[in-house]
Design a protein around this motif. Structure first.
Motif, short mmCIF file in Angstrom:
data_model
loop_
_atom_site.label_atom_id
_atom_site.label_comp_id
_atom_site.label_asym_id
_atom_site.label_seq_id
_atom_site.Cartn_x
_atom_site.Cartn_y
_atom_site.Cartn_z
N PRO A 1 0.75 -1.28 0.30
CA PRO A 1 -0.30 0.06 0.05
C PRO A 1 1.29 1.51 0.22
O PRO A 1 1.46 1.31 0.92
CB PRO A 1 -0.97 0.09 0.79
CG PRO A 1 -0.35 -1.69 1.02
CD PRO A 1 0.83 -2.01 1.38
N ARG A 2 0.72 2.09 -1.28
CA ARG A 2 1.27 3.36 -1.69
C ARG A 2 1.63 4.42 -0.04
O ARG A 2 2.34 4.98 0.81
CB ARG A 2 1.00 4.25 -2.56
CG ARG A 2 1.96 5.59 -2.77
CD ARG A 2 1.39 5.98 -4.09
NE ARG A 2 2.12 7.36 -3.81
CZ ARG A 2 1.86 7.95 -5.28
NH1 ARG A 2 1.62 8.27 -5.54
NH2 ARG A 2 2.78 8.92 -5.09
N GLU A 3 0.10 4.44 0.71
CA GLU A 3 -0.20 5.42 2.18
C GLU A 3 1.22 4.43 3.69
O GLU A 3 1.76 5.38 3.88
CB GLU A 3 -0.82 5.59 2.20
CG GLU A 3 -1.53 6.71 3.77
CD GLU A 3 -3.07 6.28 3.72
OE1 GLU A 3 -3.17 7.04 5.14
OE2 GLU A 3 -3.76 5.88 2.75
N SER A 4 1.08 3.46 3.38
CA SER A 4 1.90 2.73 4.43
C SER A 4 4.15 2.99 4.56
O SER A 4 4.33 2.94 4.60
CB SER A 4 1.23 1.08 4.32
OG SER A 4 0.38 1.36 4.69
N ALA A 5 3.78 2.87 2.81
CA ALA A 5 5.06 3.07 1.97
C ALA A 5 5.78 3.80 2.73
O ALA A 5 6.62 5.40 2.59
CB ALA A 5 5.30 2.37 1.26
N GLU A 6 5.11 4.81 2.42
CA GLU A 6 6.08 6.68 2.29
C GLU A 6 5.00 7.33 3.86
O GLU A 6 5.51 8.53 3.78
CB GLU A 6 4.57 7.68 1.07
CG GLU A 6 4.91 6.65 0.28
CD GLU A 6 4.18 7.56 -1.47
OE1 GLU A 6 2.61 7.99 -0.65
OE2 GLU A 6 4.03 7.80 -2.37
N GLN A 7 4.54 6.28 4.50
CA GLN A 7 4.03 7.18 5.96
C GLN A 7 5.94 7.45 6.73
O GLN A 7 6.04 8.06 6.89
CB GLN A 7 3.43 6.24 6.70
CG GLN A 7 2.85 6.86 7.85
CD GLN A 7 1.91 7.18 8.30
OE1 GLN A 7 1.49 7.32 7.12
NE2 GLN A 7 2.72 8.78 8.40
N LEU A 8 7.08 5.95 6.52
CA LEU A 8 8.59 6.82 7.13
C LEU A 8 8.30 8.17 7.00
O LEU A 8 8.98 9.37 7.41
CB LEU A 8 9.07 5.80 7.49
CG LEU A 8 10.33 6.15 7.62
CD1 LEU A 8 10.09 6.73 9.29
CD2 LEU A 8 11.31 4.99 7.16
N LEU A 9 8.55 9.14 5.58
CA LEU A 9 8.56 10.04 5.04
C LEU A 9 7.33 10.67 5.72
O LEU A 9 8.47 12.15 5.53
CB LEU A 9 8.79 10.17 3.54
CG LEU A 9 8.80 11.66 2.70
CD1 LEU A 9 10.75 11.64 3.32
CD2 LEU A 9 9.16 10.92 1.50
N ALA A 10 6.50 10.59 5.65
CA ALA A 10 5.80 12.07 6.14
C ALA A 10 5.87 12.42 7.63
O ALA A 10 5.76 13.18 8.00
CB ALA A 10 4.21 11.37 6.27
#
Length: 90
Positions: free
Chosen positions: A72-81
């Motif tokens: 899931p894109r949202e999960s993968a990008e969470q660390l950067l966020a």
């Protein structure tokens, strides 16, 4: 560490490293997870093959076969966020 977890961790830090090319800690962490994939799981040629609105497609080779893992894109990008939202890291 399970293969899927190592792939996801590599993916998250790859996203961070790409967004923050001067972040030495991100580069070191990226190398660490790449080493886990190579040495512990005998994975090679791992890369983000495609990103769409909801998923990130991670392509890799294992046992001489090409494989595809979706995250899931949202999960993968969470660390950067999380990093970008913390003033300590900016």
């Amino acid at each position: 560490m399970r293969l899927e977890d190592a792939l996801f961790n590599w993916l998250q830090i790859q996203i961070v490293s790409a967004a923050r090319p001067d972040d030495g800690a991100a580069a070191d962490t990226l190398s660490f997870f790449a080493q886990i994939l190579i040495e512990d799981h005998q994975v090679s040629h791992f890369e983000i093959a495609k990103t769409d609105d909801t998923m990130i497609h991670l392509k890799y080779e294992k046992d001489g076969r090409s494989k595809l893992q979706l995250f899931p894109r949202e999960s993968a990008e969470q660390l950067l966020a999380d990093i970008e939202s913390n003033p300590k890291y900016n």
